[in-house]
Each structure stands twice: as C-alpha cells, then as structure tokens.
Design a protein around this motif. Sequence first.
Motif, PDB file in Angstrom:
ATOM      1  N   MET A   9      14.718 -31.218  -4.546  1.00 15.45           N
ATOM      2  CA  MET A   9      16.051 -31.782  -4.481  1.00 15.45           C
ATOM      3  C   MET A   9      16.368 -32.186  -3.043  1.00 15.45           C
ATOM      4  O   MET A   9      16.161 -31.434  -2.112  1.00 15.45           O
ATOM      5  N   THR A  10      16.883 -33.394  -2.882  1.00 17.36           N
ATOM      6  CA  THR A  10      17.232 -33.910  -1.567  1.00 17.36           C
ATOM      7  C   THR A  10      18.669 -33.548  -1.229  1.00 17.36           C
ATOM      8  O   THR A  10      19.566 -33.728  -2.051  1.00 17.36           O
ATOM      9  N   ARG A  11      18.857 -33.035  -0.038  1.00 14.37           N
ATOM     10  CA  ARG A  11      20.196 -32.666   0.404  1.00 14.37           C
ATOM     11  C   ARG A  11      20.909 -33.893   0.958  1.00 14.37           C
ATOM     12  O   ARG A  11      20.367 -34.624   1.773  1.00 14.37           O
ATOM     13  N   ARG A  12      22.099 -34.135   0.501  1.00 16.50           N
ATOM     14  CA  ARG A  12      22.880 -35.285   0.946  1.00 16.50           C
ATOM     15  C   ARG A  12      23.499 -34.993   2.309  1.00 16.50           C
ATOM     16  O   ARG A  12      24.065 -33.928   2.533  1.00 16.50           O
ATOM     17  N   ILE A  13      23.399 -35.945   3.205  1.00 15.91           N
ATOM     18  CA  ILE A  13      23.918 -35.782   4.563  1.00 15.91           C
ATOM     19  C   ILE A  13      25.225 -36.565   4.682  1.00 15.91           C
ATOM     20  O   ILE A  13      25.319 -37.707   4.257  1.00 15.91           O
ATOM     21  N   LYS A  14      26.209 -35.933   5.279  1.00 17.37           N
ATOM     22  CA  LYS A  14      27.511 -36.569   5.451  1.00 17.37           C
ATOM     23  C   LYS A  14      27.618 -37.131   6.875  1.00 17.37           C
ATOM     24  O   LYS A  14      27.451 -36.387   7.839  1.00 17.37           O
ATOM     25  N   PRO A  15      27.900 -38.434   7.006  1.00 12.29           N
ATOM     26  CA  PRO A  15      28.051 -39.010   8.347  1.00 12.29           C
ATOM     27  C   PRO A  15      29.272 -38.418   9.050  1.00 12.29           C
ATOM     28  O   PRO A  15      30.247 -38.023   8.407  1.00 12.29           O
ATOM     29  N   SER A  16      29.222 -38.393  10.367  1.00 10.41           N
ATOM     30  CA  SER A  16      30.357 -37.894  11.144  1.00 10.41           C
ATOM     31  C   SER A  16      31.518 -38.876  11.061  1.00 10.41           C
ATOM     32  O   SER A  16      31.351 -40.040  10.689  1.00 10.41           O
ATOM     33  N   ARG A  17      32.674 -38.399  11.421  1.00 14.08           N
ATOM     34  CA  ARG A  17      33.862 -39.261  11.443  1.00 14.08           C
ATOM     35  C   ARG A  17      33.650 -40.441  12.390  1.00 14.08           C
ATOM     36  O   ARG A  17      34.034 -41.568  12.091  1.00 14.08           O
ATOM     37  N   GLU A  18      33.032 -40.170  13.546  1.00 16.74           N
ATOM     38  CA  GLU A  18      32.768 -41.229  14.520  1.00 16.74           C
ATOM     39  C   GLU A  18      31.853 -42.299  13.929  1.00 16.74           C
ATOM     40  O   GLU A  18      32.066 -43.487  14.117  1.00 16.74           O
ATOM     41  N   ALA A  19      30.824 -41.846  13.210  1.00 14.42           N
ATOM     42  CA  ALA A  19      29.878 -42.787  12.603  1.00 14.42           C
ATOM     43  C   ALA A  19      30.582 -43.661  11.570  1.00 14.42           C
ATOM     44  O   ALA A  19      30.348 -44.883  11.512  1.00 14.42           O
ATOM     45  N   LEU A  20      31.451 -43.068  10.774  1.00 13.14           N
ATOM     46  CA  LEU A  20      32.184 -43.849   9.777  1.00 13.14           C
ATOM     47  C   LEU A  20      33.115 -44.865  10.437  1.00 13.14           C
ATOM     48  O   LEU A  20      33.231 -46.004   9.972  1.00 13.14           O
ATOM     49  N   MET A  21      33.751 -44.474  11.526  1.00 12.08           N
ATOM     50  CA  MET A  21      34.630 -45.393  12.247  1.00 12.08           C
ATOM     51  C   MET A  21      33.831 -46.547  12.850  1.00 12.08           C
ATOM     52  O   MET A  21      34.269 -47.693  12.820  1.00 12.08           O
ATOM     53  N   LEU A  22      32.661 -46.231  13.402  1.00 11.05           N
ATOM     54  CA  LEU A  22      31.813 -47.284  13.971  1.00 11.05           C
ATOM     55  C   LEU A  22      31.363 -48.262  12.890  1.00 11.05           C
ATOM     56  O   LEU A  22      31.381 -49.479  13.098  1.00 11.05           O
ATOM     57  N   LYS A  23      30.973 -47.730  11.743  1.00 12.92           N
ATOM     58  CA  LYS A  23      30.569 -48.580  10.615  1.00 12.92           C
ATOM     59  C   LYS A  23      31.674 -49.553  10.250  1.00 12.92           C
ATOM     60  O   LYS A  23      31.440 -50.740  10.034  1.00 12.92           O
ATOM     61  N   MET A  24      32.886 -49.032  10.179  1.00 11.13           N
ATOM     62  CA  MET A  24      34.030 -49.867   9.824  1.00 11.13           C
ATOM     63  C   MET A  24      34.281 -50.941  10.881  1.00 11.13           C
ATOM     64  O   MET A  24      34.524 -52.105  10.549  1.00 11.13           O
ATOM     65  N   ARG A  25      34.196 -50.574  12.148  1.00  9.80           N
ATOM     66  CA  ARG A  25      34.422 -51.550  13.227  1.00  9.80           C
ATOM     67  C   ARG A  25      33.341 -52.625  13.234  1.00  9.80           C
ATOM     68  O   ARG A  25      33.628 -53.787  13.492  1.00  9.80           O
ATOM     69  N   ILE A  26      32.101 -52.240  12.962  1.00  7.75           N
ATOM     70  CA  ILE A  26      31.011 -53.213  12.891  1.00  7.75           C
ATOM     71  C   ILE A  26      31.304 -54.214  11.777  1.00  7.75           C
ATOM     72  O   ILE A  26      31.218 -55.429  11.973  1.00  7.75           O
ATOM     73  N   TRP A  27      31.698 -53.699  10.626  1.00  6.37           N
ATOM     74  CA  TRP A  27      32.006 -54.544   9.472  1.00  6.37           C
ATOM     75  C   TRP A  27      33.202 -55.453   9.764  1.00  6.37           C
ATOM     76  O   TRP A  27      33.172 -56.646   9.473  1.00  6.37           O
ATOM     77  N   GLU A  28      34.273 -54.895  10.350  1.00  8.17           N
ATOM     78  CA  GLU A  28      35.485 -55.667  10.642  1.00  8.17           C
ATOM     79  C   GLU A  28      35.219 -56.804  11.622  1.00  8.17           C
ATOM     80  O   GLU A  28      35.895 -57.833  11.578  1.00  8.17           O
ATOM     81  N   ASN A  29      34.256 -56.615  12.513  1.00 12.06           N
ATOM     82  CA  ASN A  29      33.932 -57.641  13.500  1.00 12.06           C
ATOM     83  C   ASN A  29      32.898 -58.639  12.995  1.00 12.06           C
ATOM     84  O   ASN A  29      32.492 -59.542  13.717  1.00 12.06           O
ATOM     85  N   GLY A  30      32.446 -58.442  11.761  1.00  5.02           N
ATOM     86  CA  GLY A  30      31.480 -59.372  11.179  1.00  5.02           C
ATOM     87  C   GLY A  30      30.116 -59.306  11.836  1.00  5.02           C
ATOM     88  O   GLY A  30      29.373 -60.296  11.849  1.00  5.02           O
ATOM     89  N   LEU A  31      29.781 -58.148  12.391  1.00 10.33           N
ATOM     90  CA  LEU A  31      28.498 -57.975  13.064  1.00 10.33           C
ATOM     91  C   LEU A  31      27.495 -57.314  12.131  1.00 10.33           C
ATOM     92  O   LEU A  31      27.876 -56.642  11.175  1.00 10.33           O
ATOM     93  N   THR A  32      26.233 -57.486  12.451  1.00 12.95           N
ATOM     94  CA  THR A  32      25.190 -56.774  11.728  1.00 12.95           C
ATOM     95  C   THR A  32      24.758 -55.573  12.566  1.00 12.95           C
ATOM     96  O   THR A  32      24.983 -55.535  13.778  1.00 12.95           O
ATOM     97  N   GLN A  33      24.115 -54.628  11.904  1.00 10.12           N
ATOM     98  CA  GLN A  33      23.588 -53.481  12.645  1.00 10.12           C
ATOM     99  C   GLN A  33      22.561 -53.949  13.664  1.00 10.12           C
ATOM    100  O   GLN A  33      22.485 -53.403  14.764  1.00 10.12           O
ATOM    101  N   ARG A  34      21.801 -54.965  13.317  1.00  8.05           N
ATOM    102  CA  ARG A  34      20.790 -55.482  14.248  1.00  8.05           C
ATOM    103  C   ARG A  34      21.449 -56.029  15.514  1.00  8.05           C
ATOM    104  O   ARG A  34      20.973 -55.788  16.621  1.00  8.05           O
TER     105      ARG A  34
END
Length: 67
Positions: free
Chosen positions: A1-26
């Motif tokens: 069984m694989t344990r699910r990892i929860k991203p940190s609050r900071e990581a979730l905020m960064l993800k949202m900002r990347i998306w809002e700015n129309g940027l890619t992870q690359r």
Amino acid sequence: MTRRIKPSREALMLKMRIWENGLTQRQVADSVGLCEVALSEYLSGRRNLKPETLAAIDECLDRHESA
C-alpha cells in the motif's frame, strides 16, 4: 500500500500562483535553476521545500505578477 503524501501549505500556495500567472512548472523551474522533476516533487509534497528554494520561487512569481 502506498502512503499518500500531503503537500505543505506553501507548496499549495505556490501551485496556485503558478497557475494564476499562466506559467508552467518548466518555466518556473528554469527561472530558478531547478529541474522540472524537482519542482514537481516540491509542489506535490514528495520533497520538502527548502527556505532558499521557496524564496527563489517566490521571487520568480513576484516578477511575473508585477509584469
């Protein structure tokens, strides 16, 4: 069984900002000198965000938000 990892609050905020700015992870990874896989692991919670990495990503996103 694989344990699910929860991203940190900071990581979730960064993800949202990347998306809002129309940027890619690359684009963000290239801008801060990371490989795309490392950034993906930070954002998904598989790797812990180091303070200096968080600051570099934050700075990159700040530049795009003010443009």
